[in-house]
Design an enzyme around this catalytic site. Structure first.
Site, PDB file in Angstrom:
ATOM      1  N   SER A 109       0.819  -1.218   0.000  1.00 24.65           N
ATOM      2  CA  SER A 109       0.000   0.000   0.000  1.00 24.65           C
ATOM      3  C   SER A 109       0.846   1.258   0.000  1.00 24.65           C
ATOM      4  O   SER A 109       1.712   1.427   0.863  1.00 24.65           O
ATOM      5  CB  SER A 109      -0.867   0.046   1.257  1.00 24.65           C
ATOM      6  OG  SER A 109      -1.777  -0.999   1.272  1.00 24.65           O
TER       7      SER A 109
ATOM      8  N   HIS B  37      -3.359   0.519  -4.458  1.00 23.51           N
ATOM      9  CA  HIS B  37      -2.735  -0.571  -5.200  1.00 23.51           C
ATOM     10  C   HIS B  37      -3.068  -0.413  -6.670  1.00 23.51           C
ATOM     11  O   HIS B  37      -4.224  -0.215  -7.024  1.00 23.51           O
ATOM     12  CB  HIS B  37      -3.249  -1.924  -4.725  1.00 23.51           C
ATOM     13  CG  HIS B  37      -2.652  -2.373  -3.428  1.00 23.51           C
ATOM     14  ND1 HIS B  37      -1.678  -3.322  -3.356  1.00 23.51           N
ATOM     15  CD2 HIS B  37      -2.877  -1.970  -2.166  1.00 23.51           C
ATOM     16  CE1 HIS B  37      -1.334  -3.507  -2.083  1.00 23.51           C
ATOM     17  NE2 HIS B  37      -2.061  -2.691  -1.352  1.00 23.51           N
TER      18      HIS B  37
ATOM     19  N   HIS C 280      -5.273  -9.498  -1.890  1.00 21.64           N
ATOM     20  CA  HIS C 280      -5.385  -9.766  -0.458  1.00 21.64           C
ATOM     21  C   HIS C 280      -6.466 -10.805  -0.181  1.00 21.64           C
ATOM     22  O   HIS C 280      -7.496 -10.830  -0.857  1.00 21.64           O
ATOM     23  CB  HIS C 280      -5.747  -8.474   0.273  1.00 21.64           C
ATOM     24  CG  HIS C 280      -4.730  -7.385   0.137  1.00 21.64           C
ATOM     25  ND1 HIS C 280      -4.799  -6.432  -0.855  1.00 21.64           N
ATOM     26  CD2 HIS C 280      -3.618  -7.111   0.864  1.00 21.64           C
ATOM     27  CE1 HIS C 280      -3.761  -5.607  -0.728  1.00 21.64           C
ATOM     28  NE2 HIS C 280      -3.030  -5.992   0.293  1.00 21.64           N
TER      29      HIS C 280
ATOM     30  N   TYR D  65      -8.361 -10.639   2.300  1.00 19.68           N
ATOM     31  CA  TYR D  65      -9.546  -9.926   2.808  1.00 19.68           C
ATOM     32  C   TYR D  65     -10.449  -9.426   1.693  1.00 19.68           C
ATOM     33  O   TYR D  65     -11.590  -9.055   1.933  1.00 19.68           O
ATOM     34  CB  TYR D  65      -9.166  -8.779   3.755  1.00 19.68           C
ATOM     35  CG  TYR D  65      -8.347  -7.645   3.155  1.00 19.68           C
ATOM     36  CD1 TYR D  65      -8.889  -6.765   2.229  1.00 19.68           C
ATOM     37  CD2 TYR D  65      -7.036  -7.448   3.540  1.00 19.68           C
ATOM     38  CE1 TYR D  65      -8.141  -5.727   1.691  1.00 19.68           C
ATOM     39  CE2 TYR D  65      -6.281  -6.411   3.028  1.00 19.68           C
ATOM     40  CZ  TYR D  65      -6.836  -5.548   2.096  1.00 19.68           C
ATOM     41  OH  TYR D  65      -6.095  -4.542   1.566  1.00 19.68           O
ATOM     42  N   GLU D  66      -9.961  -9.429   0.463  1.00 18.53           N
ATOM     43  CA  GLU D  66     -10.831  -9.076  -0.667  1.00 18.53           C
ATOM     44  C   GLU D  66     -11.681 -10.274  -1.083  1.00 18.53           C
ATOM     45  O   GLU D  66     -12.526 -10.149  -1.976  1.00 18.53           O
ATOM     46  CB  GLU D  66      -9.989  -8.615  -1.858  1.00 18.53           C
ATOM     47  CG  GLU D  66      -9.255  -7.305  -1.599  1.00 18.53           C
ATOM     48  CD  GLU D  66      -8.264  -6.980  -2.708  1.00 18.53           C
ATOM     49  OE1 GLU D  66      -8.691  -6.432  -3.730  1.00 18.53           O
ATOM     50  OE2 GLU D  66      -7.074  -7.301  -2.542  1.00 18.53           O
TER      51      GLU D  66
ATOM     52  N   ALA E 296       2.628  -2.463   4.185  1.00 19.51           N
ATOM     53  CA  ALA E 296       2.392  -1.507   5.258  1.00 19.51           C
ATOM     54  C   ALA E 296       1.976  -2.306   6.489  1.00 19.51           C
ATOM     55  O   ALA E 296       1.309  -3.331   6.362  1.00 19.51           O
ATOM     56  CB  ALA E 296       1.284  -0.542   4.866  1.00 19.51           C
TER      57      ALA E 296
ATOM     58  N   MET F 192      -1.728  -7.416   6.849  1.00 19.95           N
ATOM     59  CA  MET F 192      -2.755  -8.291   6.259  1.00 19.95           C
ATOM     60  C   MET F 192      -2.310  -8.881   4.921  1.00 19.95           C
ATOM     61  O   MET F 192      -3.134  -9.144   4.048  1.00 19.95           O
ATOM     62  CB  MET F 192      -4.052  -7.499   6.048  1.00 19.95           C
ATOM     63  CG  MET F 192      -4.556  -6.749   7.275  1.00 19.95           C
ATOM     64  SD  MET F 192      -5.944  -5.675   6.870  1.00 19.95           S
ATOM     65  CE  MET F 192      -6.092  -4.703   8.382  1.00 19.95           C
ATOM     66  N   SER F 193      -1.014  -9.061   4.754  1.00 26.86           N
ATOM     67  CA  SER F 193      -0.554  -9.543   3.437  1.00 26.86           C
ATOM     68  C   SER F 193       0.745 -10.319   3.593  1.00 26.86           C
ATOM     69  O   SER F 193       1.093 -10.770   4.678  1.00 26.86           O
ATOM     70  CB  SER F 193      -0.339  -8.350   2.503  1.00 26.86           C
ATOM     71  OG  SER F 193       0.755  -7.563   2.939  1.00 26.86           O
TER      72      SER F 193
ATOM     73  N   ASN G 105       1.930   3.168  11.323  1.00 33.11           N
ATOM     74  CA  ASN G 105       1.142   3.631  12.473  1.00 33.11           C
ATOM     75  C   ASN G 105       1.467   2.752  13.672  1.00 33.11           C
ATOM     76  O   ASN G 105       1.978   1.635  13.516  1.00 33.11           O
ATOM     77  CB  ASN G 105      -0.363   3.537  12.156  1.00 33.11           C
ATOM     78  CG  ASN G 105      -0.766   2.127  11.764  1.00 33.11           C
ATOM     79  OD1 ASN G 105      -0.547   1.707  10.618  1.00 33.11           O
ATOM     80  ND2 ASN G 105      -1.311   1.382  12.689  1.00 33.11           N
TER      81      ASN G 105
ATOM     82  N   HIS H 167      -7.123   3.901   6.700  1.00 32.27           N
ATOM     83  CA  HIS H 167      -6.297   3.518   5.553  1.00 32.27           C
ATOM     84  C   HIS H 167      -5.603   4.747   4.969  1.00 32.27           C
ATOM     85  O   HIS H 167      -4.485   4.637   4.447  1.00 32.27           O
ATOM     86  CB  HIS H 167      -7.158   2.803   4.505  1.00 32.27           C
ATOM     87  CG  HIS H 167      -6.356   2.153   3.410  1.00 32.27           C
ATOM     88  ND1 HIS H 167      -5.418   1.161   3.667  1.00 32.27           N
ATOM     89  CD2 HIS H 167      -6.318   2.359   2.071  1.00 32.27           C
ATOM     90  CE1 HIS H 167      -4.859   0.785   2.522  1.00 32.27           C
ATOM     91  NE2 HIS H 167      -5.380   1.498   1.535  1.00 32.27           N
TER      92      HIS H 167
HETATM   93  N1  HPA Z   1      -2.878  -3.347  11.308  1.00 30.76           N
HETATM   94  C1  HPA Z   1      -2.967  -4.163  10.241  1.00 30.76           C
HETATM   95  N2  HPA Z   1      -2.524  -3.830   9.031  1.00 30.76           N
HETATM   96  C2  HPA Z   1      -1.965  -2.625   8.890  1.00 30.76           C
HETATM   97  C3  HPA Z   1      -1.845  -1.728   9.948  1.00 30.76           C
HETATM   98  C4  HPA Z   1      -2.326  -2.101  11.224  1.00 30.76           C
HETATM   99  O1  HPA Z   1      -2.253  -1.349  12.231  1.00 30.76           O
HETATM  100  N3  HPA Z   1      -1.238  -0.609   9.443  1.00 30.76           N
HETATM  101  C5  HPA Z   1      -1.007  -0.849   8.137  1.00 30.76           C
HETATM  102  N4  HPA Z   1      -1.441  -2.064   7.789  1.00 30.76           N
END
Ligand code: HPA
Length: 280
Positions: free
Chosen positions: A37, A68, A90, A92-93, A120, A217-218, A241, A255
């Site tokens: 991302s 993406h 992903h 999650y998609e 990310a 998540m990847s 973050n 996001h």
């Molecule tokens: N959690 C999960 N996936 C992420 C995060 C997070 O805090 N930040 C960026 N991708």
């Protein structure tokens, strides 16, 4: 039937490889780079670039996550023949793990030997000050999905070893490049969850106890498939973050924040990757 439902068996891997190999012509990529991302900039630096839109590649869905793109870009970077995957699939998609891993398996068939993955992630280790870069030392698969489930694909084994998922020698090269370029590079364990909701504070505390330094998540499906095909893997997380509940502030995760912080790190990440490439 859509590729989501169909998964991506050996036939699809071969078809996708044939299409991409034809489009790349004489280029024989040695390294594949998967961009996460907000990290799409590397694809624009590729020289003598050949862009192959996903819609032309059998089994490749259109990418859905904002930030993406949907292109494979072949060409050279620092003189090294590469293929860049700008936009990943992903779980999650709703994609099957085998779809998430299809590009990786195709890269291996194309002759790629090294897989560089980026993502990310939220920072869990309390000393992490985002935005910062983390070299992935190891991962914890909490997606409870695995792209190798099902019949053993040609060129893979039933129970591949995962004791060195992220190649120790490549990690040493990355640390050296970071040092010489004065890029702050942390190193730690990436935990992959299915998503798409961000974690709860209790989940983040659990992840910390499990030994995770970052959460995303990847990446894990690709690295599992890559190792199953003997690729050496190198991974970088952009810690965009502080993971939920750890920052001490009531700020909510979004996001947008992830993309913005990812963009701040994109330049450093590109320098790192370009520094590593000639040494692979
Ligand atoms: N959690 C999960 N996936 C992420 C995060 C997070 O805090 N930040 C960026 N991708």
């Amino acid at each position: 039937m859509s590729s989501r439902e169909r998964g991506a068996g050996s036939g699809t891997i071969e078809e996708a490889t044939d299409v991409v190999a034809r489009r790349l012509g004489k280029l024989e990529p040695r390294v594949a780079i998967v961009l996460g991302s907000g990290l799409g900039g590397v694809a624009d630096s590729v020289q003598r670039a050949v862009r192959v839109p996903y819609r032309e590649i059998p089994g490749f869905p259109e990418p859905g996550a904002p930030g993406h793109k949907g292109d494979l870009v072949g060409g050279t970077l620092e003189g090294v023949p590469v293929v860049v995957q700008s936009g990943r699939f992903h779980l999650y998609e709703g994609h099957a793990p085998a779809v998430a891993a299809l590009p990786t398996r195709m890269f291996a068939r194309l002759g790629v030997r090294t897989l560089i993955v980026t993502n990310a992630a939220g920072g869990i280790r309390h000393t992490f000050r985002p935005p910062t870069l983390m070299l992935i030392a190891d991962h914890i698969n909490l997606m409870f999905r695995n792209p190798l489930v099902g019949p053993v694909a040609e060129g893979e084994e039933r129970f591949p070893d995962m004791s060195d998922p992220y190649d120790p020698e490549l990690r040493a090269v990355a640390r050296d490049v970071a040092r010489s370029q004065r890029i702050a590079l942390e190193e730690g364990v990436y935990a992959a969850l299915l998503g798409p909701s961000f974690e709860t504070p209790a989940e983040v505390r659990m992840l910390a106890r499990l030994g995770a330094d970052a959460v995303g998540m990847s990446t894990v499906p690709e690295v599992i498939a890559g190792r199953a095909r003997g690729l050496s893997c190198l991974g970088f997380s952009s810690i965009t973050n502080v993971a939920a509940g750890l920052s001490g502030s009531p700020q909510q995760l979004s996001h947008q924040e992830v993309l913005a912080a990812g963009q701040q790190l994109a330049g450093q990440l590109e320098r790192l990757i370009r520094g590593v490439l000639p040494q692979l």
